[in-house]
Design a protein around this motif. Structure first.
Motif, PDB file in Angstrom:
ATOM      1  N   UNK A  87       0.841  -1.203   0.000  1.00  0.00           N
ATOM      2  CA  UNK A  87       0.000   0.000   0.000  1.00  0.00           C
ATOM      3  C   UNK A  87       0.880   1.258   0.000  1.00  0.00           C
ATOM      4  N   UNK A  88       1.884   1.260   0.861  1.00  0.00           N
ATOM      5  CA  UNK A  88       2.814   2.396   0.900  1.00  0.00           C
ATOM      6  C   UNK A  88       3.569   2.486  -0.420  1.00  0.00           C
ATOM      7  N   UNK A  89       4.021   1.342  -0.933  1.00  0.00           N
ATOM      8  CA  UNK A  89       4.767   1.331  -2.202  1.00  0.00           C
ATOM      9  C   UNK A  89       3.945   1.958  -3.322  1.00  0.00           C
ATOM     10  N   UNK A  90       2.653   1.595  -3.389  1.00  0.00           N
ATOM     11  CA  UNK A  90       1.796   2.136  -4.441  1.00  0.00           C
ATOM     12  C   UNK A  90       1.625   3.652  -4.280  1.00  0.00           C
ATOM     13  N   UNK A  91       1.453   4.080  -3.035  1.00  0.00           N
ATOM     14  CA  UNK A  91       1.299   5.518  -2.782  1.00  0.00           C
ATOM     15  C   UNK A  91       2.550   6.284  -3.193  1.00  0.00           C
ATOM     16  N   UNK A  92       3.720   5.713  -2.916  1.00  0.00           N
ATOM     17  CA  UNK A  92       4.979   6.374  -3.274  1.00  0.00           C
ATOM     18  C   UNK A  92       5.208   6.360  -4.787  1.00  0.00           C
ATOM     19  N   UNK A  93       4.794   5.274  -5.441  1.00  0.00           N
ATOM     20  CA  UNK A  93       4.890   5.212  -6.909  1.00  0.00           C
ATOM     21  C   UNK A  93       4.137   6.382  -7.522  1.00  0.00           C
ATOM     22  N   UNK A  94       2.941   6.647  -6.998  1.00  0.00           N
ATOM     23  CA  UNK A  94       2.132   7.746  -7.527  1.00  0.00           C
ATOM     24  C   UNK A  94       2.755   9.099  -7.186  1.00  0.00           C
ATOM     25  N   UNK A  95       3.201   9.244  -5.944  1.00  0.00           N
ATOM     26  CA  UNK A  95       3.808  10.513  -5.518  1.00  0.00           C
ATOM     27  C   UNK A  95       5.072  10.824  -6.318  1.00  0.00           C
ATOM     28  N   UNK A  96       5.866   9.785  -6.570  1.00  0.00           N
ATOM     29  CA  UNK A  96       7.150   9.983  -7.252  1.00  0.00           C
ATOM     30  C   UNK A  96       7.015   9.974  -8.775  1.00  0.00           C
ATOM     31  N   UNK A  97       5.778   9.840  -9.274  1.00  0.00           N
ATOM     32  CA  UNK A  97       5.541   9.929 -10.709  1.00  0.00           C
ATOM     33  C   UNK A  97       6.066   8.756 -11.504  1.00  0.00           C
ATOM     34  N   UNK A  98       5.989   7.531 -10.929  1.00  0.00           N
ATOM     35  CA  UNK A  98       6.500   6.353 -11.630  1.00  0.00           C
ATOM     36  C   UNK A  98       5.393   5.475 -12.215  1.00  0.00           C
ATOM     37  N   UNK A 114      15.729   2.904 -17.156  1.00  0.00           N
ATOM     38  CA  UNK A 114      15.375   4.140 -16.462  1.00  0.00           C
ATOM     39  C   UNK A 114      16.566   5.102 -16.415  1.00  0.00           C
ATOM     40  N   UNK A 115      16.267   6.368 -16.178  1.00  0.00           N
ATOM     41  CA  UNK A 115      17.335   7.347 -15.950  1.00  0.00           C
ATOM     42  C   UNK A 115      17.908   7.152 -14.545  1.00  0.00           C
ATOM     43  N   UNK A 116      19.019   7.796 -14.266  1.00  0.00           N
ATOM     44  CA  UNK A 116      19.648   7.683 -12.937  1.00  0.00           C
ATOM     45  C   UNK A 116      18.691   8.140 -11.846  1.00  0.00           C
ATOM     46  N   UNK A 117      18.003   9.266 -12.086  1.00  0.00           N
ATOM     47  CA  UNK A 117      17.061   9.774 -11.094  1.00  0.00           C
ATOM     48  C   UNK A 117      15.894   8.834 -10.882  1.00  0.00           C
ATOM     49  N   UNK A 118      15.429   8.200 -11.976  1.00  0.00           N
ATOM     50  CA  UNK A 118      14.294   7.267 -11.866  1.00  0.00           C
ATOM     51  C   UNK A 118      14.693   5.995 -11.112  1.00  0.00           C
ATOM     52  N   UNK A 119      15.892   5.478 -11.380  1.00  0.00           N
ATOM     53  CA  UNK A 119      16.335   4.290 -10.632  1.00  0.00           C
ATOM     54  C   UNK A 119      16.501   4.629  -9.154  1.00  0.00           C
TER      55      UNK A 119
END
Length: 479
Positions: free
Chosen positions: A117-128, A139-144
């Motif tokens: 649940x936290x992972x999914x929330x962070x995926x959305x927050x971090x734009x992944x 992925x780019x360095x920032x994305x990894x």
């Protein structure tokens, strides 16, 4: 609200080897459950290595570590590089001519995830969200870096180890990460590796300063004086500022570059039948930094006073200094103009109530205090020295109100303003605590990086070495 599950982590005289590439030595460190640490220091000092030990990396050769956590959330450039390397290896697997597409991002994040649940929330927050099906290695360095942060944060770690976590993140992600970290401080101990103090979160409670593979200092952030001194030390160690130029109006006479600065031949100091220094041969070439060590009574001060011309026996010895053969009619001031000198005795004498800036300017006049009107250029050079020392905001502060260590730094700057060919630092760390000692040694290192001044560093202990000083003379006490 959860609670911190971590026990005290205790390092007791720990030496750790990292594949013979790097060694951490004699680490003594206690991390308590309610503490959040930043590990800092210069490049190559061992910051990342110390953090990695907490994650079980490295071979412990000596000492003991107790209380290491079982579940560590680790984010570092090294761990990031390892993941990428594993992915690239899949390209080499040409079994049945199948080309590996690499592990997709969703698998990297959600396989074995402790808190989906936290992972999914962070995926959305971090734009992944749009990248979940893409191969991790694409992925780019920032994305990894974002993927690694999500993996660590959603692993329900006993402790979170973040090595330069803010590097490579865009402004929005950086803000979100900082907010999330602040929200978990009551449940998750954090240890960060940071080069920049201005990135330090408010919740950090303690700082560990690593230098040359050793844990040199630990500071409680609530100790304002110690914290400010550590900030100043890191400034001195990492600043791009170099030693300020000399004032052209105070230029010293040129020395013959083919002649040594100092040459003592069979130099002897004795009082009656007691021989203190016996037949010493010593040559100090220009640009050749020296450390002079020895116990009390071995003659260190006597040898120095032979060089400076303050010892009555300098005329009975074969001494060549700054182009002069002693005893041929030269004045003591012709010798002293080429020498910058700092000692505890000088600091005791420098009791006048003058500003920090004027202390530095007084070096142009070899005076204790200011009795002449300074020039604009001298003021400018003094400001540059204050900037190098991280003391710009204290230019007008009274010298006699400063800490003992800051006074010593200013007196070294005072001795250096004229760029003397020889700077003699006689026990410059005497009377200083660990922090101020580190500050003084950092300034000496900075001076050694310059080209014009030869440093003669005098102390008791030959093992107390300074980067940039590669020549050693050890005196022994005659029985």
């Amino acid at each position: 609200m959860g609670s911190i599950r971590l026990d005290n982590i205790l390092f007791n005289k720990v030496t750790v080897n990292f594949d013979d590439r790097f060694t951490l030595s004699e680490i003594n460190w206690t991390i308590e459950p309610d503490q959040h640490w930043v590990i800092t220091g210069t490049n190559g000092a061992g910051k990342s290595a110390l953090a990695a030990v907490l994650a079980g990396v490295g071979e412990i050769e000596n000492g003991t570590i107790t209380g290491l956590p079982q579940n560590v959330g680790l984010v570092s450039f090294e761990a990031q590089a390892e993941l990428i390397a594993k992915e690239l290896k899949k390209d080499d697997a040409d079994i049945m001519d199948v080309i590996s597409l690499g592990t997709p991002v969703h698998e990297m994040i959600f396989d074995n995830c402790q808190d989906p649940e936290l992972a999914q929330a962070l995926v959305e927050k971090f734009g992944l969200s749009q990248l979940l099906d893409r191969a991790f290695r694409k992925l780019s360095t920032g994305e990894t870096r974002k993927v690694m942060l999500i993996r660590a944060l959603s692993s329900k770690p006993d402790v979170l180890i973040l090595d330069e976590p803010f590097d490579g993140l865009d402004a929005n992600t950086l803000t979100m990460l900082q907010k999330h970290l602040a929200s978990i401080v009551d449940t998750t101990p954090m240890i960060m590796v940071l080069n920049r103090f201005d990135e330090m979160p408010d919740f950090i409670t303690h700082i560990a300063y690593v230098d040359n593979g050793k844990l040199a200092l630990t500071v409680d952030k609530k100790d304002e004086n110690a914290f400010n001194e550590l900030y100043q030390l890191l400034h001195l160690k990492t600043t791009d500022l170099s030693v300020p130029d000399a004032d052209p109006a105070n230029k010293l006479p040129a020395l013959d570059p083919n002649q040594p600065l100092v040459r003592l031949k069979q130099a002897t100091i004795k009082y009656g039948d007691t021989v203190i220094v016996d037949k010493l041969d010593w040559t100090i070439e220009q640009g050749q930094h020296w450390q002079l060590s020895g116990p009390n009574g071995s003659g260190k001060t006597g040898v120095l006073s032979l060089i400076t011309g303050d010892h009555p026996q300098c005329y009975t010895n074969d001494i060549f200094v700054f182009g002069f053969q002693r005893g041929n009619g030269e004045s003591i001031w012709q010798i002293k103009q080429f020498i910058g000198y700092v000692s505890t005795a000088l600091q005791w004498e420098y009791r006048v109530s003058t500003s920090c800036k004027n202390v530095i300017i007084s070096g142009f006049y070899d005076s204790i205090g200011m009795y002449s009107k300074s020039t604009d250029n001298q003021k400018k050079i003094a400001d540059q020295w204050l900037a190098l020392l991280g003391m710009e905001d204290r230019a007008d502060h009274p010298f006699n109100k400063l800490s003992y260590g800051d006074q010593r730094l200013l007196l070294i700057a005072r001795a250096m303003v004229k760029h003397p060919p020889l700077l003699i630092l006689d026990e410059p760390c005497l009377g200083l605590d660990d922090m101020n000692r580190q500050l003084v040694l950092a300034l000496i290192e900075k001076i050694c990086e310059g080209k014009e001044t030869t440093v003669l560093y005098v102390n008791h202990h030959a093992e107390d070495q300074i980067k940039g000083i590669e020549n050693y003379l050890g005196l022994k006490k005659n029985n």
